[in-house]
Motif scaffolding. Structure first.
Motif, short mmCIF file in Angstrom:
data_model
loop_
_atom_site.label_atom_id
_atom_site.label_comp_id
_atom_site.label_asym_id
_atom_site.label_seq_id
_atom_site.Cartn_x
_atom_site.Cartn_y
_atom_site.Cartn_z
N UNK A 232 -3.39 17.04 7.66
CA UNK A 232 -4.75 17.72 7.91
C UNK A 232 -5.78 17.08 6.39
N UNK A 233 -5.08 16.91 5.50
CA UNK A 233 -5.56 16.66 4.00
C UNK A 233 -6.65 15.57 4.09
N UNK A 234 -7.73 16.01 3.66
CA UNK A 234 -8.86 14.75 3.45
C UNK A 234 -8.46 13.58 2.77
N UNK A 235 -7.40 13.78 1.79
CA UNK A 235 -7.01 12.81 1.04
C UNK A 235 -5.69 12.32 1.19
N UNK A 236 -5.10 12.52 2.01
CA UNK A 236 -3.86 12.32 2.85
C UNK A 236 -3.52 10.81 2.48
N UNK A 237 -4.36 9.92 2.77
CA UNK A 237 -4.10 8.36 2.55
C UNK A 237 -3.82 8.04 1.01
N UNK A 238 -4.40 8.71 0.08
CA UNK A 238 -4.20 8.33 -1.00
C UNK A 238 -3.05 9.28 -1.73
N UNK A 239 -2.68 10.45 -1.32
CA UNK A 239 -1.81 11.26 -1.53
C UNK A 239 -0.31 11.04 -1.33
N UNK A 240 -0.07 9.94 -0.25
CA UNK A 240 1.17 9.41 0.17
C UNK A 240 1.70 8.74 -1.02
N UNK A 241 0.91 8.08 -1.64
CA UNK A 241 1.31 6.79 -2.79
C UNK A 241 1.35 7.80 -3.95
N UNK A 242 0.87 8.74 -4.16
CA UNK A 242 0.96 9.64 -5.34
C UNK A 242 2.18 10.81 -5.12
N UNK A 243 2.38 11.08 -3.87
CA UNK A 243 3.67 11.81 -3.78
C UNK A 243 4.69 10.97 -4.20
N UNK A 244 4.81 9.88 -3.75
CA UNK A 244 6.05 8.85 -3.67
C UNK A 244 6.32 8.72 -5.03
N UNK A 245 5.41 8.48 -6.11
CA UNK A 245 5.31 8.27 -7.47
C UNK A 245 5.87 9.46 -8.21
N UNK A 246 5.50 10.77 -7.71
CA UNK A 246 6.00 11.98 -8.32
C UNK A 246 7.51 12.13 -7.86
N UNK A 247 8.00 11.72 -6.84
CA UNK A 247 9.42 11.82 -6.35
C UNK A 247 10.19 11.06 -7.09
N UNK A 248 9.73 9.76 -7.30
CA UNK A 248 10.35 8.80 -8.11
C UNK A 248 10.52 9.18 -9.41
N UNK A 249 9.60 9.98 -10.19
CA UNK A 249 9.60 10.42 -11.39
C UNK A 249 10.54 11.38 -11.40
N UNK A 250 10.77 12.07 -10.50
CA UNK A 250 11.68 13.34 -10.55
C UNK A 250 13.02 12.99 -10.62
N UNK A 251 13.38 11.87 -10.38
CA UNK A 251 14.78 11.65 -9.93
C UNK A 251 15.53 11.73 -11.41
N UNK A 252 15.14 11.80 -12.69
CA UNK A 252 15.68 12.25 -13.56
C UNK A 252 14.90 13.14 -14.52
#
Length: 469
Positions: A232-252
């Motif tokens: 339902x987010x108005x920025x869902x399209x751009x946040x998909x990429x940002x969330x993925x980057x955060x997940x990758x950054x949290x690996x370590x």
């Protein structure tokens, strides 16, 4: 049939922001052929600034703007906005350096851990903090600084980029509207109106509390909806990429070093020092831009970054925020056209005359409307005070409105529309940094804007009824 309709609807989108601004510039150029040219005499004003003589308006020879002038207005606007552009560019460099030093990561980690179990509280807390900063030292442009830090915080807490941007913009503008000691808006306006400096602070504090509380309730409602249903987010399209980057950054996960903690503390102290200097020494964007360089170099030195690394990191930061910086200058082209065509003073004179003809019961609401409309053409708060308050202050005496209330109407008109009109440079730059299109922000903001306007009108009427002075 339904799929076809959806495809047609999805194809509709507003043009690129540069195109939108250019269309507005062209419209202003056309108006220079329609609106009579006029001019007020400029006289010395507060702090060495020029203001208008309210009794000096005269019609002058028409100065229509030509086609070539439409295009030269953009580089002239960039030149006139050079101090703001430099400050925005240094913000980009500062953020990139702080990110490289690990200071941003430390700040995000602290905020996420602190509010992990009560994440919704971070919204009102930050709204009031950002609001108080703006209420005392002005600088709504700091929203450009807040957004890159808030986005990862809000995403990690389960919210979205729109929530982060709303906290930054709504927080700063709430403080800007309910300014207690803002020297560039309230200070100048009260000097022109002949009122004691920063008088009436108690009522403006109440205004700040109410306006910020409304913003907090609105943003919290949206944030909870997004957390329950991310799509339902108005920025869902751009946040998909940002969330993925955060997940990758949290690996370590790496614990902050002692040097990073010291650098983070130094950054907080330096920021506090900047607020002090803006309030006490009335720093402008040039001084703030230079100070941002210091704020970048000190943490970099503390974590042992080499000068070349700092320079390269700054270069990366410049690239990331270049569009936002350029927007600040491009939108200034609108004012350039109106100045060249000598139509700004005519518009202001016509609006002032319109207020004088209103029934006494709605004069104060008329002031709010007029100041809001003027803000589209003149988004500079101090500039608007110098142009409109010499007219509005004596006009207030004639139409039964207290001068203090007239200044509050100016604050509302100048502030509320700053985060919806595309002619507001820092606002459009903040959206560019966040990666949010203007139409998406408008979809989020317009309901809040309507609520704010209704409440603003009520607060103005109350102020005038009680004879606030």
């Amino acid at each position: 049939m339904e799929k076809t309709a959806e495809k047609k609807a999805s194809k509709f989108a507003l043009p690129h922001i540069y195109v939108m601004i250019f269309i507005i510039i062209c419209l202003m150029a056309v108006l220079t052929y329609v609106i009579p040219a006029g001019q007020y005499t400029r006289i010395p004003g507060p702090s060495g600034r020029e203001m208008i003589d309210p009794n000096s308006y005269t019609r002058i020879e028409q100065h229509p703007v030509g086609i070539f002038d439409v295009f030269t207005a953009i580089p002239i606007g960039l030149r006139d906005a050079n101090d703001l552009i430099f400050a925005v560019l240094t913000i980009g460099g500062l953020f990139e350096v702080l990110k490289r030093t690990g200071v941003i990561e430390v700040a995000v980690s602290i905020l996420v851990r602190t509010f992990a179990k009560r994440s919704i509280l971070v919204i009102p807390l930050l709204l009031y903090i950002f609001g108080l900063i703006a209420a005392f030292i002005d600088t709504p442009e700091l929203s450009i600084v807040y957004v890159p830090i808030l986005i990862p915080v809000m995403l990690k807490l389960g919210y979205d980029t729109m929530t982060a941007t709303a906290v930054a913009l709504c927080g700063t503008i709430s403080g800007y509207i309910g300014a207690m000691t803002n020297p560039f808006t309230v200070g100048i306006a009260q000097e022109i109106a002949g009122l004691p400096r920063f008088s009436g602070i108690e009522y403006r504090f109440l205004v700040f509390i109410i306006i910020t509380a409304i913003a907090a309730a609105y943003v919290i409602r949206y944030a909870r909806h997004v957390k329950a249903n991310p799509k339902a987010s108005l920025t869902y399209d751009i946040d998909v990429v940002k969330r993925q980057q955060l997940l990758e950054g949290n690996q370590e996960v790496v614990a902050a070093t002692a040097r990073q903690k010291i650098a983070a503390l130094a950054t907080v102290l330096l920021f506090a020092g900047m607020m002090f200097c803006v309030l006490v020494y009335r720093w402008g964007m040039v001084e703030i831009g230079g100070y941002f360089l210091i704020m970048a170099f000190v943490p970099a030195i503390l974590v042992k970054m080499s000068p070349s690394q700092v320079a390269e990191t700054f270069d990366e930061g410049f690239h990331g925020i270049l569009q936002g910086a350029l927007i600040c200058g491009v939108v200034r082209g609108v004012v350039v056209i109106m100045n060249d065509g000598f139509i700004i003073d005519t518009i202001i004179n016509a609006m002032a005359n319109l207020i004088g003809g209103l029934p006494s019961t709605i004069n104060v609401l008329g002031m709010l409307l007029i100041q809001s409309l003027i803000n589209f053409f003149m988004p500079s708060g101090s500039g608007q005070a110098l142009i409109t308050m010499p007219i509005m202050a004596p006009l207030a005496d004639l139409i039964g409105v207290t001068r203090q209330t007239a200044i509050l109407a100016y604050q509302f008109g100048d502030g509320l529309s700053n985060i919806i009109f595309p002619t507001s440079g820092y606002f459009m730059a903040t959206l560019a940094v966040a990666g949010i299109k203007w139409e998406k922000w408008a979809k989020f903001q317009i309901p809040l804007q309507i609520i704010w306007l209704v409440v603003a009108g009520a607060l103005l009427v109350i102020a005038n009824v009680i004879g606030w002075s």
